[in-house]
Design a protein around this motif. Structure first.
Motif, PDB file in Angstrom:
ATOM      1  N   VAL A 104      -0.676 -15.458 -20.865  1.00 49.13           N
ATOM      2  CA  VAL A 104       0.228 -16.293 -21.654  1.00 49.13           C
ATOM      3  C   VAL A 104       1.608 -15.655 -21.743  1.00 49.13           C
ATOM      4  CG1 VAL A 104       0.709 -17.210 -23.952  1.00 49.13           C
ATOM      5  CG2 VAL A 104      -1.595 -17.373 -23.012  1.00 49.13           C
ATOM      6  N   GLU A 105       1.661 -14.364 -22.022  1.00 53.82           N
ATOM      7  CA  GLU A 105       2.943 -13.668 -22.165  1.00 53.82           C
ATOM      8  C   GLU A 105       3.784 -13.806 -20.905  1.00 53.82           C
ATOM      9  OE1 GLU A 105       4.680  -9.231 -23.355  1.00 53.82           O
ATOM     10  OE2 GLU A 105       2.577  -9.462 -22.778  1.00 53.82           O
ATOM     11  N   ALA A 106       3.150 -13.617 -19.746  1.00 46.85           N
ATOM     12  CA  ALA A 106       3.889 -13.715 -18.487  1.00 46.85           C
ATOM     13  C   ALA A 106       4.341 -15.148 -18.218  1.00 46.85           C
ATOM     14  CB  ALA A 106       3.021 -13.208 -17.336  1.00 46.85           C
ATOM     15  N   LEU A 107       3.451 -16.112 -18.430  1.00 48.68           N
ATOM     16  CA  LEU A 107       3.803 -17.508 -18.185  1.00 48.68           C
ATOM     17  C   LEU A 107       4.905 -17.980 -19.128  1.00 48.68           C
ATOM     18  CD1 LEU A 107       0.263 -19.089 -17.649  1.00 48.68           C
ATOM     19  CD2 LEU A 107       1.951 -18.532 -15.894  1.00 48.68           C
ATOM     20  N   GLU A 108       4.851 -17.533 -20.371  1.00 51.13           N
ATOM     21  CA  GLU A 108       5.886 -17.908 -21.340  1.00 51.13           C
ATOM     22  C   GLU A 108       7.252 -17.364 -20.932  1.00 51.13           C
ATOM     23  OE1 GLU A 108       5.714 -19.876 -23.928  1.00 51.13           O
ATOM     24  OE2 GLU A 108       3.574 -20.268 -23.798  1.00 51.13           O
ATOM     25  N   ASN A 109       7.251 -16.257 -20.184  1.00 45.33           N
ATOM     26  CA  ASN A 109       8.497 -15.674 -19.695  1.00 45.33           C
ATOM     27  C   ASN A 109       8.941 -16.290 -18.369  1.00 45.33           C
ATOM     28  OD1 ASN A 109       8.968 -13.862 -21.808  1.00 45.33           O
ATOM     29  ND2 ASN A 109       7.591 -12.333 -20.933  1.00 45.33           N
ATOM     30  N   GLY A 110       8.235 -17.330 -17.939  1.00 42.21           N
ATOM     31  CA  GLY A 110       8.619 -18.029 -16.718  1.00 42.21           C
ATOM     32  C   GLY A 110       8.151 -17.362 -15.439  1.00 42.21           C
ATOM     33  N   GLN A 111       7.238 -16.400 -15.546  1.00 42.16           N
ATOM     34  CA  GLN A 111       6.786 -15.654 -14.377  1.00 42.16           C
ATOM     35  C   GLN A 111       5.506 -16.249 -13.790  1.00 42.16           C
ATOM     36  OE1 GLN A 111       6.441 -11.919 -16.382  1.00 42.16           O
ATOM     37  NE2 GLN A 111       8.648 -11.621 -16.538  1.00 42.16           N
ATOM     38  N   SER A 112       5.252 -15.954 -12.531  1.00 41.55           N
ATOM     39  CA  SER A 112       3.977 -16.270 -11.903  1.00 41.55           C
ATOM     40  C   SER A 112       3.024 -15.108 -12.134  1.00 41.55           C
ATOM     41  CB  SER A 112       4.150 -16.511 -10.408  1.00 41.55           C
ATOM     42  OG  SER A 112       4.973 -17.633 -10.168  1.00 41.55           O
ATOM     43  N   VAL A 113       1.723 -15.401 -12.149  1.00 43.50           N
ATOM     44  CA  VAL A 113       0.720 -14.382 -12.461  1.00 43.50           C
ATOM     45  C   VAL A 113      -0.311 -14.291 -11.354  1.00 43.50           C
ATOM     46  CG1 VAL A 113      -1.106 -13.688 -14.058  1.00 43.50           C
ATOM     47  CG2 VAL A 113       1.001 -14.708 -14.948  1.00 43.50           C
ATOM     48  N   LEU A 114      -0.601 -13.062 -10.947  1.00 41.02           N
ATOM     49  CA  LEU A 114      -1.705 -12.790 -10.039  1.00 41.02           C
ATOM     50  C   LEU A 114      -2.651 -11.824 -10.733  1.00 41.02           C
ATOM     51  CD1 LEU A 114      -3.097 -13.093  -7.306  1.00 41.02           C
ATOM     52  CD2 LEU A 114      -1.718 -11.189  -6.461  1.00 41.02           C
ATOM     53  N   GLY A 115      -3.830 -12.323 -11.110  1.00 43.80           N
ATOM     54  CA  GLY A 115      -4.832 -11.488 -11.757  1.00 43.80           C
ATOM     55  C   GLY A 115      -5.634 -10.712 -10.725  1.00 43.80           C
ATOM     56  N   LEU A 116      -5.919  -9.442 -11.031  1.00 41.30           N
ATOM     57  CA  LEU A 116      -6.669  -8.575 -10.129  1.00 41.30           C
ATOM     58  C   LEU A 116      -8.001  -8.207 -10.786  1.00 41.30           C
ATOM     59  CD1 LEU A 116      -3.754  -6.117  -9.147  1.00 41.30           C
ATOM     60  CD2 LEU A 116      -4.369  -8.291  -8.052  1.00 41.30           C
ATOM     61  N   GLY A 117      -9.091  -8.836 -10.293  1.00 45.05           N
ATOM     62  CA  GLY A 117     -10.414  -8.540 -10.853  1.00 45.05           C
ATOM     63  C   GLY A 117     -11.074  -7.406 -10.114  1.00 45.05           C
ATOM     64  N   ARG A 277       1.474 -21.471 -10.740  1.00 40.56           N
ATOM     65  CA  ARG A 277       1.980 -20.155 -11.131  1.00 40.56           C
ATOM     66  C   ARG A 277       0.881 -19.206 -11.580  1.00 40.56           C
ATOM     67  NH1 ARG A 277       5.601 -19.296 -15.222  1.00 40.56           N
ATOM     68  NH2 ARG A 277       5.297 -21.253 -16.332  1.00 40.56           N
ATOM     69  N   LEU A 278      -0.381 -19.538 -11.269  1.00 43.73           N
ATOM     70  CA  LEU A 278      -1.478 -18.665 -11.679  1.00 43.73           C
ATOM     71  C   LEU A 278      -2.549 -18.605 -10.607  1.00 43.73           C
ATOM     72  CD1 LEU A 278      -3.006 -16.967 -13.812  1.00 43.73           C
ATOM     73  CD2 LEU A 278      -3.924 -19.119 -14.720  1.00 43.73           C
ATOM     74  N   SER A 279      -2.887 -17.398 -10.205  1.00 41.59           N
ATOM     75  CA  SER A 279      -3.973 -17.152  -9.257  1.00 41.59           C
ATOM     76  C   SER A 279      -4.664 -15.853  -9.649  1.00 41.59           C
ATOM     77  CB  SER A 279      -3.461 -17.026  -7.816  1.00 41.59           C
ATOM     78  OG  SER A 279      -2.784 -18.184  -7.396  1.00 41.59           O
ATOM     79  N   ASP A 280      -5.878 -15.660  -9.139  1.00 45.31           N
ATOM     80  CA  ASP A 280      -6.525 -14.353  -9.296  1.00 45.31           C
ATOM     81  C   ASP A 280      -7.497 -14.103  -8.152  1.00 45.31           C
ATOM     82  OD1 ASP A 280      -9.062 -15.559 -10.041  1.00 45.31           O
ATOM     83  OD2 ASP A 280      -8.318 -15.766 -12.088  1.00 45.31           O
ATOM     84  N   ILE A 281      -7.913 -12.854  -8.052  1.00 48.47           N
ATOM     85  CA  ILE A 281      -8.858 -12.403  -7.027  1.00 48.47           C
ATOM     86  C   ILE A 281     -10.008 -11.717  -7.745  1.00 48.47           C
ATOM     87  CG2 ILE A 281      -9.193 -10.852  -5.058  1.00 48.47           C
ATOM     88  CD1 ILE A 281      -6.196 -11.214  -4.464  1.00 48.47           C
ATOM     89  N   ALA A 282     -11.245 -12.049  -7.344  1.00 47.97           N
ATOM     90  CA  ALA A 282     -12.409 -11.538  -8.070  1.00 47.97           C
ATOM     91  C   ALA A 282     -13.451 -10.913  -7.141  1.00 47.97           C
ATOM     92  CB  ALA A 282     -13.060 -12.675  -8.862  1.00 47.97           C
ATOM     93  N   GLU A 283     -14.280 -10.073  -7.755  1.00 52.26           N
ATOM     94  CA  GLU A 283     -15.518  -9.547  -7.167  1.00 52.26           C
ATOM     95  C   GLU A 283     -15.342  -8.478  -6.088  1.00 52.26           C
ATOM     96  OE1 GLU A 283     -18.562 -10.239  -8.319  1.00 52.26           O
ATOM     97  OE2 GLU A 283     -18.034 -11.852  -9.692  1.00 52.26           O
ATOM     98  N   LEU A 284     -14.171  -7.902  -5.942  1.00 51.86           N
ATOM     99  CA  LEU A 284     -14.035  -6.748  -5.048  1.00 51.86           C
ATOM    100  C   LEU A 284     -14.721  -5.546  -5.685  1.00 51.86           C
ATOM    101  CD1 LEU A 284     -12.939  -4.890  -2.817  1.00 51.86           C
ATOM    102  CD2 LEU A 284     -10.758  -4.851  -4.032  1.00 51.86           C
ATOM    103  N   ASN A 285     -15.670  -4.966  -4.968  1.00 49.12           N
ATOM    104  CA  ASN A 285     -16.427  -3.811  -5.451  1.00 49.12           C
ATOM    105  C   ASN A 285     -16.198  -2.636  -4.505  1.00 49.12           C
ATOM    106  OD1 ASN A 285     -18.387  -1.895  -6.094  1.00 49.12           O
ATOM    107  ND2 ASN A 285     -19.886  -3.435  -6.707  1.00 49.12           N
ATOM    108  N   PRO A 286     -15.225  -1.767  -4.800  1.00 53.51           N
ATOM    109  CA  PRO A 286     -14.890  -0.668  -3.885  1.00 53.51           C
ATOM    110  C   PRO A 286     -16.043   0.299  -3.639  1.00 53.51           C
ATOM    111  CG  PRO A 286     -13.179  -0.964  -5.539  1.00 53.51           C
ATOM    112  CD  PRO A 286     -14.336  -1.797  -5.974  1.00 53.51           C
ATOM    113  N   SER A 287     -16.958   0.427  -4.602  1.00 45.10           N
ATOM    114  CA  SER A 287     -18.061   1.378  -4.442  1.00 45.10           C
ATOM    115  C   SER A 287     -19.038   0.944  -3.358  1.00 45.10           C
ATOM    116  CB  SER A 287     -18.813   1.546  -5.766  1.00 45.10           C
ATOM    117  OG  SER A 287     -19.507   0.358  -6.129  1.00 45.10           O
ATOM    118  N   LEU A 288     -18.988  -0.302  -2.953  1.00 47.40           N
ATOM    119  CA  LEU A 288     -19.875  -0.830  -1.919  1.00 47.40           C
ATOM    120  C   LEU A 288     -19.123  -1.169  -0.637  1.00 47.40           C
ATOM    121  CD1 LEU A 288     -21.959  -3.245  -4.186  1.00 47.40           C
ATOM    122  CD2 LEU A 288     -22.667  -1.000  -3.332  1.00 47.40           C
ATOM    123  N   ASP A 289     -17.831  -0.866  -0.600  1.00 44.32           N
ATOM    124  CA  ASP A 289     -17.002  -1.226   0.542  1.00 44.32           C
ATOM    125  C   ASP A 289     -17.250  -0.287   1.721  1.00 44.32           C
ATOM    126  OD1 ASP A 289     -15.250  -2.936   1.734  1.00 44.32           O
ATOM    127  OD2 ASP A 289     -13.498  -2.348   0.559  1.00 44.32           O
TER     128      ASP A 289
END
Length: 312
Positions: A104-117, A277-289
């Protein structure tokens, strides 16, 4: 290790500004960037994966993505902010609410958001943030082998986020606009397909995944929504490309076609006057990469999502 120390890589000083990479343009203070900014927000959380009886380790996903984004070339005219990670609690709902607040904070500031799961429970946090920011009609596109429409049994998890969205929409008298691209018939029960039909979920199966078929699945939604949220689950892709996930896909969808869809989607949203203006990436598990294959491809997806959203 601080997430800031991950932002390092090659420097081509002889090329000036046109030779810059992500690690050279990233900033860490909101006061240092303008509205023309992509904001990264980490969600280093495994609670939802554990509750869904998956292979834990996705809490390391955000930093793995940062590490492989750092050395990629920066092609945008906008700015880049890494706002750090959302606070993690012992309660999944509290963690999702904390992530939503940062969205919300980023969107309210007019920014795009990329969430990193993080687990795909990030999606409920992302949706809450977008819904709190604006009352406009929201469309969701999920690249995923799984529908993630599970009934909480009894707790919510990484397998329940879009059921939570559907129930939120029903409770608030809203239409549920959800398209899942890359669905594996071998990874979803009949109960999930029944609920998908009940909620008018648009599905594209993994064996049918092409740019043309994705366009047909998405276009009806774009005609009915005002804003878009795109989420990419790394288990949508073949295990040979993405072994480092909670639930690997034996088949998966084509990475090239996925990138073509993301690039086309940017133009399609412009044509249909849909804000993205909102996207995210999920389920990357580095311990199994293996050889950081999944992390490298997750960074490429982040690269494409950032470019696509930079038009809005």
């Amino acid at each position: 290790m601080s997430f800031k120390t991950l932002w390092q890589g090659r420097v081509d000083a002889e090329d000036g500004a046109t030779g810059q990479r992500w690690h050279q343009v990233v900033k860490f203070e909101r006061s240092c960037v303008s509205k023309e900014t992509t904001t990264l927000i980490g969600y280093p959380n495994d609670l939802g994966v554990a509750a869904n009886k998956g292979r834990v380790g996705a809490s390391g996903g955000p930093n793995a993505i940062r590490q492989f984004l750092a050395n990629l070339p920066w092609h945008q005219n906008s700015e880049l902010l890494d706002a750090g990670d959302a606070p993690i609690s012992d309660e999944l709902a509290t963690t999702q609410s904390a992530f939503a607040a940062k969205v919300v904070e980023a969107l309210e500031n007019g920014q795009s958001v990329l969430g990193l799961g993080g687990g795909h429970d990030i999606a409920w946090g992302s949706f809450q943030g977008l819904a709190q920011h604006s009352a406009k009609r929201i469309g969701i596109i999920n690249f995923d082998a799984h529908l993630d429409l599970r009934k909480p049994a009894p707790a919510t998890s990484s397998g329940t986020p879009f059921r939570q969205v559907a129930e939120y929409c029903q409770h608030n008298g809203l239409q549920f606009h959800y398209a899942c691209l890359g669905v594996s018939k071998a990874a979803n029960t009949q109960a999930l397909f029944d609920y998908a039909e009940k909620t008018h979920t648009s599905m594209l199966f993994d064996i049918d995944f092409t740019l043309s078929n994705a366009q047909q699945a998405i276009l009806p939604m774009l005609r009915e929504v005002d804003q878009l949220y795109v989420t990419v689950c790394m288990d949508a892709f073949p295990v040979s490309l993405c072994p480092g996930v909670s639930a690997p896909s034996a088949l998966g969808i084509c990475p090239n076609e996925t990138i073509k869809v993301i690039q086309w989607l940017s133009n399609a949203c412009t044509e249909h006057d849909v804000e993205w203006r909102l996207s995210d990436i999920a389920e990357l598990n580095p311990s199994l990469d293996s050889d950081n294959k999944t992390a490298r491809f997750a960074a490429r997806i982040a690269f494409e999502l950032t470019s696509a959203m930079s038009r809005f």
